[in-house]
Write a protein that holds these residues in place. Structure first.
Motif, PDB file in Angstrom:
ATOM      1  N   VAL A 117       3.329  13.031   9.466  1.00  0.00           N
ATOM      2  CA  VAL A 117       2.597  12.379   8.939  1.00  0.00           C
ATOM      3  C   VAL A 117       1.648  12.882   8.705  1.00  0.00           C
ATOM      4  O   VAL A 117       0.529  11.973   9.554  1.00  0.00           O
ATOM      5  CB  VAL A 117       3.037  10.965   8.315  1.00  0.00           C
ATOM      6  N   TYR A 118       0.881  12.653   7.436  1.00  0.00           N
ATOM      7  CA  TYR A 118      -0.607  13.864   7.015  1.00  0.00           C
ATOM      8  C   TYR A 118      -1.499  13.058   6.335  1.00  0.00           C
ATOM      9  O   TYR A 118      -1.236  13.453   4.947  1.00  0.00           O
ATOM     10  CB  TYR A 118      -1.033  15.276   7.038  1.00  0.00           C
ATOM     11  N   PRO A 119      -2.060  11.813   5.675  1.00  0.00           N
ATOM     12  CA  PRO A 119      -2.215  11.332   4.832  1.00  0.00           C
ATOM     13  C   PRO A 119      -3.429  12.548   4.132  1.00  0.00           C
ATOM     14  O   PRO A 119      -3.898  13.324   4.692  1.00  0.00           O
ATOM     15  CB  PRO A 119      -2.851   9.844   5.069  1.00  0.00           C
ATOM     16  N   THR A 120      -3.620  12.169   2.553  1.00  0.00           N
ATOM     17  CA  THR A 120      -4.454  12.976   1.938  1.00  0.00           C
ATOM     18  C   THR A 120      -5.743  12.241   2.048  1.00  0.00           C
ATOM     19  O   THR A 120      -6.798  12.218   0.769  1.00  0.00           O
ATOM     20  CB  THR A 120      -4.295  12.925   0.626  1.00  0.00           C
ATOM     21  N   GLY A 121      -5.147  10.531   2.011  1.00  0.00           N
ATOM     22  CA  GLY A 121      -6.534   9.864   1.750  1.00  0.00           C
ATOM     23  C   GLY A 121      -6.684   8.623   0.985  1.00  0.00           C
ATOM     24  O   GLY A 121      -7.462   7.730   0.044  1.00  0.00           O
ATOM     25  N   LEU A 165       4.658   8.723   0.409  1.00  0.00           N
ATOM     26  CA  LEU A 165       4.496   9.712  -1.169  1.00  0.00           C
ATOM     27  C   LEU A 165       4.814  10.726  -0.339  1.00  0.00           C
ATOM     28  O   LEU A 165       2.890  10.642  -0.254  1.00  0.00           O
ATOM     29  CB  LEU A 165       4.658   9.087  -2.072  1.00  0.00           C
ATOM     30  N   ASP A 166       5.786  11.808  -1.128  1.00  0.00           N
ATOM     31  CA  ASP A 166       4.679  12.707  -0.801  1.00  0.00           C
ATOM     32  C   ASP A 166       4.185  13.123  -2.210  1.00  0.00           C
ATOM     33  O   ASP A 166       3.727  12.499  -3.477  1.00  0.00           O
ATOM     34  CB  ASP A 166       6.284  13.671  -0.883  1.00  0.00           C
ATOM     35  N   VAL A 167       3.580  14.145  -1.986  1.00  0.00           N
ATOM     36  CA  VAL A 167       2.078  14.379  -3.266  1.00  0.00           C
ATOM     37  C   VAL A 167       2.874  14.614  -4.657  1.00  0.00           C
ATOM     38  O   VAL A 167       2.314  13.970  -5.600  1.00  0.00           O
ATOM     39  CB  VAL A 167       1.611  15.980  -3.114  1.00  0.00           C
ATOM     40  N   ALA A 168       4.200  15.424  -4.628  1.00  0.00           N
ATOM     41  CA  ALA A 168       5.116  15.366  -6.026  1.00  0.00           C
ATOM     42  C   ALA A 168       4.649  14.506  -6.570  1.00  0.00           C
ATOM     43  O   ALA A 168       5.040  13.429  -7.895  1.00  0.00           O
ATOM     44  CB  ALA A 168       6.136  15.955  -5.551  1.00  0.00           C
ATOM     45  N   THR A 169       5.706  13.571  -5.881  1.00  0.00           N
ATOM     46  CA  THR A 169       6.543  11.853  -6.195  1.00  0.00           C
ATOM     47  C   THR A 169       4.713  10.564  -6.798  1.00  0.00           C
ATOM     48  O   THR A 169       5.090  10.127  -7.130  1.00  0.00           O
ATOM     49  CB  THR A 169       7.139  11.513  -4.710  1.00  0.00           C
ATOM     50  N   THR A 180       0.697  -1.501  -0.068  1.00  0.00           N
ATOM     51  CA  THR A 180       0.074  -0.236  -0.172  1.00  0.00           C
ATOM     52  C   THR A 180       1.178   1.438   0.291  1.00  0.00           C
ATOM     53  O   THR A 180       1.486   2.011   1.307  1.00  0.00           O
ATOM     54  CB  THR A 180      -1.054   0.009   1.148  1.00  0.00           C
ATOM     55  N   VAL A 181       0.661   2.152  -1.127  1.00  0.00           N
ATOM     56  CA  VAL A 181       1.100   3.430  -1.088  1.00  0.00           C
ATOM     57  C   VAL A 181       0.302   4.284  -0.907  1.00  0.00           C
ATOM     58  O   VAL A 181      -0.510   4.346  -1.204  1.00  0.00           O
ATOM     59  CB  VAL A 181       1.898   3.829  -2.603  1.00  0.00           C
ATOM     60  N   MET A 182       1.143   4.959   0.467  1.00  0.00           N
ATOM     61  CA  MET A 182      -0.532   6.774   1.049  1.00  0.00           C
ATOM     62  C   MET A 182      -0.209   7.784   0.301  1.00  0.00           C
ATOM     63  O   MET A 182       1.281   8.198   0.933  1.00  0.00           O
ATOM     64  CB  MET A 182      -0.634   6.298   2.301  1.00  0.00           C
ATOM     65  N   GLU A 183      -0.608   8.529  -0.305  1.00  0.00           N
ATOM     66  CA  GLU A 183      -0.316  10.245  -0.156  1.00  0.00           C
ATOM     67  C   GLU A 183      -0.205  10.804   1.272  1.00  0.00           C
ATOM     68  O   GLU A 183      -1.327  10.450   2.098  1.00  0.00           O
ATOM     69  CB  GLU A 183      -0.647  10.563  -1.317  1.00  0.00           C
ATOM     70  N   ALA A 184       0.885  11.318   1.069  1.00  0.00           N
ATOM     71  CA  ALA A 184       0.918  12.041   2.487  1.00  0.00           C
ATOM     72  C   ALA A 184       1.646  13.270   2.494  1.00  0.00           C
ATOM     73  O   ALA A 184       2.223  13.642   2.066  1.00  0.00           O
ATOM     74  CB  ALA A 184       1.291  11.411   4.076  1.00  0.00           C
ATOM     75  N   THR A 185       1.022  14.479   2.849  1.00  0.00           N
ATOM     76  CA  THR A 185       2.198  15.901   3.023  1.00  0.00           C
ATOM     77  C   THR A 185       2.562  15.748   5.182  1.00  0.00           C
ATOM     78  O   THR A 185       2.064  14.482   5.646  1.00  0.00           O
ATOM     79  CB  THR A 185       1.016  16.733   3.065  1.00  0.00           C
ATOM     80  N   THR A 200       2.178  11.680  -7.133  1.00  0.00           N
ATOM     81  CA  THR A 200       1.620  11.823  -8.721  1.00  0.00           C
ATOM     82  C   THR A 200       1.849  11.855  -9.558  1.00  0.00           C
ATOM     83  O   THR A 200       0.943  11.483 -11.023  1.00  0.00           O
ATOM     84  CB  THR A 200       0.906  13.652  -9.279  1.00  0.00           C
ATOM     85  N   GLN A 201       3.236  12.168  -9.219  1.00  0.00           N
ATOM     86  CA  GLN A 201       4.346  11.436 -11.205  1.00  0.00           C
ATOM     87  C   GLN A 201       4.541   9.650 -11.126  1.00  0.00           C
ATOM     88  O   GLN A 201       3.891   9.945 -12.058  1.00  0.00           O
ATOM     89  CB  GLN A 201       5.681  11.849 -10.579  1.00  0.00           C
ATOM     90  N   LEU A 202       3.926   9.154 -10.465  1.00  0.00           N
ATOM     91  CA  LEU A 202       3.902   7.421 -10.350  1.00  0.00           C
ATOM     92  C   LEU A 202       1.959   6.863 -10.767  1.00  0.00           C
ATOM     93  O   LEU A 202       2.500   6.305 -11.662  1.00  0.00           O
ATOM     94  CB  LEU A 202       4.247   7.040  -8.915  1.00  0.00           C
ATOM     95  N   PHE A 203       1.059   7.739 -10.058  1.00  0.00           N
ATOM     96  CA  PHE A 203       0.388   7.508 -10.315  1.00  0.00           C
ATOM     97  C   PHE A 203      -0.644   8.817 -10.811  1.00  0.00           C
ATOM     98  O   PHE A 203      -1.792   7.887 -11.217  1.00  0.00           O
ATOM     99  CB  PHE A 203      -0.431   6.745  -9.286  1.00  0.00           C
ATOM    100  N   GLY A 204      -0.282   9.787 -11.248  1.00  0.00           N
ATOM    101  CA  GLY A 204      -1.384  10.068 -11.250  1.00  0.00           C
ATOM    102  C   GLY A 204      -2.195  10.837 -10.350  1.00  0.00           C
ATOM    103  O   GLY A 204      -2.581  10.703  -9.656  1.00  0.00           O
TER     104      GLY A 204
END
Ligand SMILES: [Zn+2]
Length: 130
Positions: A90-94, A120-124, A70-75, A126-130
């Motif tokens: 770590v604040y997940p974005t969901g 993963l941070d938002v930029a990474t 599981t890869v979770m986007e977080a800030t 988004t780069q990987l999964f759009g």
């Protein structure tokens, strides 16, 4: 923390229906929030009907996440979705993706065996999964 809840003077046990942070569906439980306030201006909140109370995935998400990596986007600071920390800083974005374990090991070189989650941070992300 004690197991007893502090009753709200206005709203009593102050029940809410917990929803899954990850998919937004009801978790099929009732949570009794009791007294909730910020200790300042808002001393006694009524719990909303539905509420995200923690990051515990629902049964469906749990099953889903157990299938792979599981890869979770977080800030690293509070974001518009989450003001709550999942881990220190770590604040997940969901947003999350469940990858096949082999795929995860291809993408993230040097993963320790047995690791099944990553943030993963938002930029990474988004780069990987759009
Ligand atoms: Zn869910």
């Amino acid at each position: 923390m004690s197991n007893s809840i502090k009753l709200s003077p206005k709203y009593g046990v102050n029940p809410t229906i917990p929803v899954c942070f990850w998919c937004g569906k009801e978790r099929g439980e009732i949570a009794l929030m009791g007294h909730i306030g910020d200790g300042r201006k808002h001393e006694d909140f009524e719990a909303p009907k539905y509420m995200v109370i923690d990051f515990e995935p629902c049964e469906e998400c749990k099953k889903n996440m157990a299938l792979g990596f599981t890869v979770m986007e977080a800030t690293n600071s509070p974001n518009s979705i989450s003001k709550m920390e999942m881990q220190k800083g770590v604040y997940p974005t969901g947003r999350f993706m469940v990858l096949k374990t082999e795929a995860a090991h291809r993408i993230f070189k040097g993963l320790a065996p047995g690791v099944s989650k990553a943030f993963l941070d938002v930029a990474t992300f988004t780069q990987l999964f759009g």
